[in-house]
Every structure is written in structure tokens, then in C-alpha cells.
Design a protein around this motif. Structure first.
Motif, PDB file in Angstrom:
ATOM      1  N   PHE A  43      -3.382  10.494  -2.070  1.00  0.00           N
ATOM      2  CA  PHE A  43      -3.885   9.099  -2.721  1.00  0.00           C
ATOM      3  C   PHE A  43      -5.006   8.692  -1.525  1.00  0.00           C
ATOM      4  O   PHE A  43      -4.717   8.651  -0.210  1.00  0.00           O
ATOM      5  N   ARG A  44      -6.214   8.156  -2.036  1.00  0.00           N
ATOM      6  CA  ARG A  44      -7.394   7.893  -1.265  1.00  0.00           C
ATOM      7  C   ARG A  44      -7.694   6.401  -1.537  1.00  0.00           C
ATOM      8  O   ARG A  44      -8.802   5.948  -1.535  1.00  0.00           O
ATOM      9  N   GLY A  45      -6.780   5.723  -2.082  1.00  0.00           N
ATOM     10  CA  GLY A  45      -7.039   4.258  -2.578  1.00  0.00           C
ATOM     11  C   GLY A  45      -7.050   3.398  -1.158  1.00  0.00           C
ATOM     12  O   GLY A  45      -6.610   3.659  -0.139  1.00  0.00           O
ATOM     13  N   ARG A  46      -8.039   2.360  -1.248  1.00  0.00           N
ATOM     14  CA  ARG A  46      -7.987   1.524  -0.238  1.00  0.00           C
ATOM     15  C   ARG A  46      -8.110   0.061  -0.720  1.00  0.00           C
ATOM     16  O   ARG A  46      -8.496  -0.194  -1.813  1.00  0.00           O
ATOM     17  N   TYR A  47      -8.200  -0.983  -0.021  1.00  0.00           N
ATOM     18  CA  TYR A  47      -8.135  -2.316  -0.108  1.00  0.00           C
ATOM     19  C   TYR A  47      -9.712  -2.481  -0.170  1.00  0.00           C
ATOM     20  O   TYR A  47     -10.535  -2.244   0.587  1.00  0.00           O
ATOM     21  N   VAL A  48      -9.980  -3.436  -1.167  1.00  0.00           N
ATOM     22  CA  VAL A  48     -11.662  -4.001  -1.124  1.00  0.00           C
ATOM     23  C   VAL A  48     -12.081  -4.589   0.375  1.00  0.00           C
ATOM     24  O   VAL A  48     -12.865  -4.427   0.750  1.00  0.00           O
ATOM     25  N   ILE A  51       2.289   1.720  -3.509  1.00  0.00           N
ATOM     26  CA  ILE A  51       1.531   2.416  -4.276  1.00  0.00           C
ATOM     27  C   ILE A  51       1.134   3.731  -4.265  1.00  0.00           C
ATOM     28  O   ILE A  51       1.130   4.658  -5.228  1.00  0.00           O
ATOM     29  N   ARG A  52       1.014   3.934  -2.978  1.00  0.00           N
ATOM     30  CA  ARG A  52       0.780   5.435  -2.544  1.00  0.00           C
ATOM     31  C   ARG A  52       1.873   6.494  -3.092  1.00  0.00           C
ATOM     32  O   ARG A  52       1.500   7.257  -3.644  1.00  0.00           O
ATOM     33  N   SER A  67       0.709  11.792  -9.869  1.00  0.00           N
ATOM     34  CA  SER A  67      -0.378  12.980  -9.665  1.00  0.00           C
ATOM     35  C   SER A  67       0.070  14.213  -9.290  1.00  0.00           C
ATOM     36  O   SER A  67      -0.768  15.238  -9.418  1.00  0.00           O
ATOM     37  N   TYR A  79       0.699  -1.193  -0.025  1.00  0.00           N
ATOM     38  CA  TYR A  79      -0.076  -0.053   0.068  1.00  0.00           C
ATOM     39  C   TYR A  79       0.880   1.190   0.100  1.00  0.00           C
ATOM     40  O   TYR A  79       0.724   2.233  -0.615  1.00  0.00           O
ATOM     41  N   ALA A  88       1.521   6.703  -6.927  1.00  0.00           N
ATOM     42  CA  ALA A  88       0.523   7.610  -7.185  1.00  0.00           C
ATOM     43  C   ALA A  88       0.500   9.017  -6.950  1.00  0.00           C
ATOM     44  O   ALA A  88       0.339   9.716  -7.872  1.00  0.00           O
ATOM     45  N   GLU A  89       1.126   9.356  -5.664  1.00  0.00           N
ATOM     46  CA  GLU A  89       1.294  10.773  -5.317  1.00  0.00           C
ATOM     47  C   GLU A  89       2.337  11.419  -6.142  1.00  0.00           C
ATOM     48  O   GLU A  89       2.341  12.521  -6.537  1.00  0.00           O
TER      49      GLU A  89
END
Length: 166
Positions: A22-27, A9-10, A17, A6, A13-14
Motif C-alpha cells: 500500500f503506497r497511500g499517503r495523506y494529502v 486503511i493499509r 489487493s 492509516y 488495502a493489502e
């Protein structure tokens, strides 16, 4: 490692962008958050179920105490005429067991009908398994027997002279 993945990936992504958060979360985390209210409701239902079982045990204990007090003379006479404590105990326990079984005979079909009707209104059909009712019945019988056993055993082992003198 989910945490390391995580963070990797964060960071990427930052960087891509331009520093935007980054506002991603695991399902799994999203599902966990969605069902948080249901988990709390299940805990509350569990607590109230426990309280209801304790109250029913207290009621059954009071009823058995009253019933045994009313029949103390009969128990004493039976023991004087040769009944063993085991016979008296089984007679008292059988009395309460019959009452619980009659309650189950009334409650199970009614619950089956109401449960089937209620579940029939959902889009996804769920069938009621007889195993639920067998487990609930067995639990009810065990709770009743455990509650009544102590009082019945005490009454069966009481000296008959004490009961007859009263």
C-alpha cells in the motif's frame, strides 16, 4: 488518530489487493514533501539575512566609532560650555537617524518600483502593502539606533577634560 486510521486503511488495502504494498499517503504529507525544498530555501535566506544584518550593524558601528572619534573635541567643547549628556546624545543620535531616513527615502520608492515590476510578471497578482515597507523601515531605524546608541552614550558621558587633553 491519523496513525491508527492509516494503519487500518493499509491493512484493508493489502488484504483486498492480495498482499500488494500500500503506497497511500495523506494529502498533508504530500504537500509537506512538495514544499520541503522551499522550506530549506527559506531557512538559507533567513540565515543570510541574519548575516547581512550583523554585517551592516558592524559597518554602522565602525562608521559611528570613526565619526565620534572625529568629533570628540567638539563633543568635549559642547559639554564644557554647558550641554548635558542627554543633549549631546540626542545630537549624535539625530545625526545618524537622519542618514538612515535619507537612505529609506531613496530605498523605499526604488524597492516599491522593482517589487511591483517583478510581481507584475506572475499570473496571480499580488499587491505590495505599504505595511511591509513601514515594518522594514522601522526595523532599520531600530537596528541603527541600537547600534549607534552604545557608542554615542559612551562619547556623551566621557569626561571632556580627557578629550581636550588629546
Amino acid at each position: 488518530d491519523m496513525t491508527a486510521a492509516y494503519e487500518g486503511i493499509r491493512a484493508v488495502a493489502e488484504e483486498v489487493s492480495g498482499g500488494e504494498e500500500f503506497r497511500g499517503r495523506y494529502v498533508e504529507q504530500m504537500i509537506y514533501n512538495q514544499f520541503e525544498q522551499e522550506r530549506r530555501m527559506a531557512q538559507i535566506v533567513g540565515i543570510f539575512t541574519f548575516i547581512a544584518i550583523v554585517i551592516s550593524m558592524l559597518g554602522l558601528l565602525a562608521m559611528s566609532t570613526y565619526f565620534i572619534q572625529q568629533r570628540s573635541m567638539e563633543i568635549a567643547v559642547r559639554k564644557v560650555f554647558g550641554s548635558t549628556s542627554g543633549e549631546v546624545l540626542s545630537r549624535l543620535m539625530g545625526n545618524f537617524l537622519r542618514q538612515v531616513l535619507v537612505a529609506l527615502v531613496i530605498a523605499v520608492p526604488l524597492t516599491w518600483y522593482i517589487g511591483s515590476w517583478w510581481l507584475g510578471h506572475y499570473v496571480y497578482r499580488i499587491s505590495l502593502s505599504p505595511l511591509f515597507f513601514l515594518a522594514a523601515g522601522a526595523f532599520s531605524v531600530l537596528v541603527a539606533l541600537a547600534t549607534v546608541f552604545w557608542q554615542s552614550r559612551r562619547a556623551a558621558n566621557t569626561n571632556p577634560v580627557v578629550s581636550i587633553k588629546r
